[in-house]
Write an enzyme that holds these catalytic residues in place. Structure first.
Site, short mmCIF file in Angstrom:
data_model
loop_
_atom_site.label_atom_id
_atom_site.label_comp_id
_atom_site.label_asym_id
_atom_site.label_seq_id
_atom_site.Cartn_x
_atom_site.Cartn_y
_atom_site.Cartn_z
N HIS A 1 -9.99 0.43 2.26
CA HIS A 1 -9.62 1.78 2.70
C HIS A 1 -10.88 2.58 3.07
CE1 HIS A 1 -5.34 2.49 2.47
NE2 HIS A 1 -5.27 1.81 1.33
N HIS B 1 -9.04 -3.82 -2.35
CA HIS B 1 -8.08 -3.11 -1.50
C HIS B 1 -8.57 -1.69 -1.22
CE1 HIS B 1 -3.91 -2.23 -0.05
NE2 HIS B 1 -4.30 -1.00 -0.34
N GLU B 2 -9.03 -1.01 -2.25
CA GLU B 2 -9.48 0.37 -2.08
C GLU B 2 -10.80 0.44 -1.29
OE1 GLU B 2 -7.13 2.25 -2.54
OE2 GLU B 2 -5.99 0.95 -3.87
N CYS C 1 0.85 -1.19 0.00
CA CYS C 1 0.00 0.00 0.00
C CYS C 1 0.89 1.24 0.00
CB CYS C 1 -0.90 -0.01 1.23
SG CYS C 1 -2.00 1.40 1.33
#
Length: 137
Positions: free
Chosen positions: A131, A127-128, A86
């Site tokens: 977040h 992954h985002e 990241c």
């Protein structure tokens, strides 16, 4: 506008709030920042540039896509294990991901879209989305 990457884990661990039409400049900044970091990054979430909005941007091949308020509506039944890095954190960490997922989101014209992502693009989206949920990988 290209923005600095946030590395504050306290800030990054806070869940994002829904985006609306007035947040379009954030989406555009995300794409600009992603392009500026294309040599080391394939996706960004708004909190990575200091905005707690549910907006992500990904690169798929040479194309860039911004998604406002993305929501997974379907996904593969099974998950696989992989390792991810990241831009906001040092090193890599093991994660479990779905091989494909279908996502509903608003585009840069705030029009509702639905798209299926497979393989590495699906991994980037997941992954985002982590977040946006305040999950650090």
């Amino acid at each position: 506008m290209i923005r600095d990457i946030v590395r504050d884990t306290f800030f990054l661990s806070q869940p994002s709030v829904a985006a609306d039409r007035k947040d379009m400049p954030i989406a555009e900044d995300l794409i600009d920042t992603l392009k500026a970091n294309a040599d080391r990054c394939v996706g960004l979430a708004a909190n990575m540039i200091g905005e707690r909005k549910c907006i992500i941007a990904i690169r798929v091949g040479h194309a860039y896509l911004a998604m406002l308020n993305p929501v997974v509506v379907r996904h593969a039944k099974e998950q696989y294990e992989t390792s991810e890095g990241c831009l906001s954190l040092d090193g890599e960490r093991p994660v479990k991901r779905y091989a494909w997922l279908e996502v509903e989101y608003r585009d840069l014209k705030f029009k509702k879209q639905r798209q299926t992502f497979r393989d590495f693009p699906a991994e980037i989206v997941q992954h985002e989305l982590d977040h946006c949920a305040g999950i650090l990988i």
